[in-house]
Design a protein around this motif. Structure first.
Motif, PDB file in Angstrom:
ATOM      1  N   ARG A 260      45.898  55.248  47.678  1.00 37.29           N
ATOM      2  CA  ARG A 260      44.469  54.989  47.811  1.00 37.29           C
ATOM      3  C   ARG A 260      43.640  56.269  47.872  1.00 37.29           C
ATOM      4  NH1 ARG A 260      46.372  50.864  46.550  1.00 37.29           N
ATOM      5  NH2 ARG A 260      46.289  48.851  47.638  1.00 37.29           N
TER       6      ARG A 260
ATOM      7  N   ASP B 148      50.217  48.917  42.934  1.00 34.42           N
ATOM      8  CA  ASP B 148      49.290  47.838  42.581  1.00 34.42           C
ATOM      9  C   ASP B 148      48.051  48.340  41.863  1.00 34.42           C
ATOM     10  OD1 ASP B 148      47.955  49.087  44.682  1.00 34.42           O
ATOM     11  OD2 ASP B 148      48.039  47.347  46.033  1.00 34.42           O
ATOM     12  N   TYR B 149      47.751  49.634  41.960  1.00 38.17           N
ATOM     13  CA  TYR B 149      46.551  50.220  41.382  1.00 38.17           C
ATOM     14  C   TYR B 149      46.755  50.686  39.939  1.00 38.17           C
ATOM     15  CZ  TYR B 149      49.405  54.193  42.448  1.00 38.17           C
ATOM     16  OH  TYR B 149      50.475  55.052  42.515  1.00 38.17           O
TER      17      TYR B 149
ATOM     18  N   THR C 220      41.901  43.015  39.129  1.00 41.63           N
ATOM     19  CA  THR C 220      40.763  42.725  40.000  1.00 41.63           C
ATOM     20  C   THR C 220      40.536  43.900  40.942  1.00 41.63           C
ATOM     21  OG1 THR C 220      42.235  41.573  41.558  1.00 41.63           O
ATOM     22  CG2 THR C 220      41.085  40.236  39.905  1.00 41.63           C
ATOM     23  N   ASP C 221      39.289  44.080  41.370  1.00 42.79           N
ATOM     24  CA  ASP C 221      38.950  45.216  42.222  1.00 42.79           C
ATOM     25  C   ASP C 221      39.661  45.160  43.571  1.00 42.79           C
ATOM     26  OD1 ASP C 221      37.302  46.244  40.275  1.00 42.79           O
ATOM     27  OD2 ASP C 221      35.464  45.349  41.099  1.00 42.79           O
ATOM     28  N   ASP C 222      39.953  43.954  44.044  1.00 43.62           N
ATOM     29  CA  ASP C 222      40.622  43.838  45.334  1.00 43.62           C
ATOM     30  C   ASP C 222      42.143  44.004  45.216  1.00 43.62           C
ATOM     31  OD1 ASP C 222      41.435  41.478  44.157  1.00 43.62           O
ATOM     32  OD2 ASP C 222      40.510  40.157  45.650  1.00 43.62           O
ATOM     33  N   LEU C 223      42.620  44.259  43.998  1.00 43.50           N
ATOM     34  CA  LEU C 223      44.034  44.506  43.716  1.00 43.50           C
ATOM     35  C   LEU C 223      44.918  43.288  44.006  1.00 43.50           C
ATOM     36  CD1 LEU C 223      44.426  48.136  45.128  1.00 43.50           C
ATOM     37  CD2 LEU C 223      43.745  47.410  42.834  1.00 43.50           C
ATOM     38  N   ARG C 224      44.302  42.129  44.118  1.00 45.46           N
ATOM     39  CA  ARG C 224      45.104  40.923  44.349  1.00 45.46           C
ATOM     40  C   ARG C 224      45.939  40.585  43.116  1.00 45.46           C
ATOM     41  NH1 ARG C 224      42.782  34.777  45.474  1.00 45.46           N
ATOM     42  NH2 ARG C 224      44.824  33.749  45.518  1.00 45.46           N
TER      43      ARG C 224
ATOM     44  N   HIS D 276      47.520  42.206  39.670  1.00 39.53           N
ATOM     45  CA  HIS D 276      47.820  43.449  38.956  1.00 39.53           C
ATOM     46  C   HIS D 276      49.022  43.228  38.051  1.00 39.53           C
ATOM     47  CE1 HIS D 276      51.000  44.122  42.022  1.00 39.53           C
ATOM     48  NE2 HIS D 276      50.080  43.753  42.907  1.00 39.53           N
TER      49      HIS D 276
ATOM     50  N   SER E 100      51.479  48.250  48.510  1.00 40.66           N
ATOM     51  CA  SER E 100      50.596  49.033  47.650  1.00 40.66           C
ATOM     52  C   SER E 100      51.371  49.865  46.647  1.00 40.66           C
ATOM     53  CB  SER E 100      49.708  49.957  48.500  1.00 40.66           C
ATOM     54  OG  SER E 100      48.828  49.214  49.304  1.00 40.66           O
TER      55      SER E 100
ATOM     56  N   ARG F 192      50.407  47.230  52.132  1.00 40.87           N
ATOM     57  CA  ARG F 192      49.004  46.997  51.832  1.00 40.87           C
ATOM     58  C   ARG F 192      48.108  47.550  52.936  1.00 40.87           C
ATOM     59  NH1 ARG F 192      46.074  43.661  48.301  1.00 40.87           N
ATOM     60  NH2 ARG F 192      47.902  43.839  46.960  1.00 40.87           N
TER      61      ARG F 192
END
Length: 340
Positions: free
Chosen positions: A236, A257-258, A263-267, A269, A284, A328
């Motif tokens: 992050r 996950d990034y 989605t921006d909330d990384l739900r 990926h 994460s 997370r």
């Protein structure tokens, strides 16, 4: 391997500290002097391959030969991409996915599929090369609708997933059900980098490191008593390192996950749990060190899916594997020997 023409991989969690660190050392007085005293020279070549930037770094007694070997490594990468790419219609993987059967497959594909099935069995399906229908479903749904797929579509895609329905024998490779397909993204890149390291080493290099957007294969490369330093970046906080490890004759890989988030909330990926049809929500990033980049690649994906408890349990069961999982909530969970 990512689709050609799409944005380059955002796999930043694993900085190639091995490459960057050695380059800084080579450019600085102390290690440059050490290399000169040892009669060695360093060379580096960077090109876009496998949907990301690939760097190959070579140490050799002859400067010209070091440059030649670094450049020639990309011929091997090109050869193997022609086997494993799922986005080129003429490759062995594409023909297998299209026809559901492949007679007389290339030996490289046999080796990778066999290893992929081994890890699928070892992880109880957390790593499964037949996850491709689910991955394609999410990719197309977000590309076309900017939304996750409908539950009934997920259920249908899940019905096409199952590593036990892949036959690998003397007759070739075949799927038991129409519509099945494989994605070797989570293992083939590591295999290709391992092959590069083996080829360059066999050609007489005193040291070599190959990086492909976060998958690293490190061969010989000891300089001034140390191996190749590889830094693990915070998932992050780009530029912030969680730590640095030194590797020789090993592979390192990170899943996060990034890297390709929908989605921006990384739900949602690019990593999908083959058993549930959804992206894991507890982790994460996962970084794994293993005896090969191929193994590290598969184990990092599996650890990401399994999470901080079962993922670490997996790494403790695999000889030569160590790792760190970032939850997370950004807690760090390490295997017993990671960084030791």
């Amino acid at each position: 391997m990512p689709e050609p023409g799409r944005s380059l991989s955002r796999r930043r969690a694993l900085r190639i500290g091995g490459a960057a660190g050695l380059l800084l050392a080579m450019g600085g007085g102390l290690t440059a002097a050490v290399l000169r005293r040892a009669g060695l020279h360093g060379a580096s070549e960077t090109r876009t391959r496998m949907g990301t930037l690939v760097q190959v770094r070579v140490v050799h007694p002859e400067a010209a030969r070091a440059r030649e070997l670094a450049a020639a490594a990309f011929d091997e990468i090109d050869r193997l991409e022609a086997v494993f790419s799922g986005y080129r219609p003429d490759t062995a993987v594409s023909r297998l996915n299209r026809d559901g059967v492949l007679s007389d497959p290339p030996p490289e594909l046999v080796a990778v599929v066999r290893r992929a099935l081994h890890f699928a069995e070892l992880t109880g399906g957390a790593f499964d090369p037949t996850v491709a229908p689910l991955m394609e479903l999410y990719r197309s749904s977000f590309a076309e609708n900017d939304a996750p797929p409908a539950e009934n579509d997920v259920m249908h895609a899940r019905s096409l997933v199952g590593y036990r329905r892949v036959r690998l024998d003397a007759a070739g490779i075949a799927f038991a059900r129409p519509g099945m397909s494989v994605s070797l993204d989570g293992i083939a890149k590591g295999y290709i980098l391992d092959r590069v390291v083996a080829q360059v080493t066999a050609a007489g290099a005193a040291g070599v490191l190959a990086d492909g957007g976060g998958d690293v294969s490190a061969g010989e490369g000891e300089v001034a008593g140390t191996g190749w330093p590889v830094g693990v970046e915070h998932p992050r906080e780009p530029g912030t390192m969680l730590g640095t490890i030194e590797v020789r004759h090993q592979g390192v890989a990170t899943s996060g996950d990034y890297m390709r988030a929908y989605t921006d909330d990384l739900r949602h990926h690019h990593i999908v749990d083959p058993r549930t049809g959804a992206s894991p929500g507890h982790t994460s990033a996962a970084t794994v060190v293993a005896p090969s980049a191929m193994d590290a690649d598969a184990l990092a994906t599996a650890a990401m899916v399994l999470g901080p408890v079962h993922g670490i349990e997996l790494l403790e069961r695999v000889d030569g594997a160590e790792g760190v999982i970032v939850t997370r909530e950004l807690d760090l969970v390490r295997s017993s020997g990671f960084g030791a």
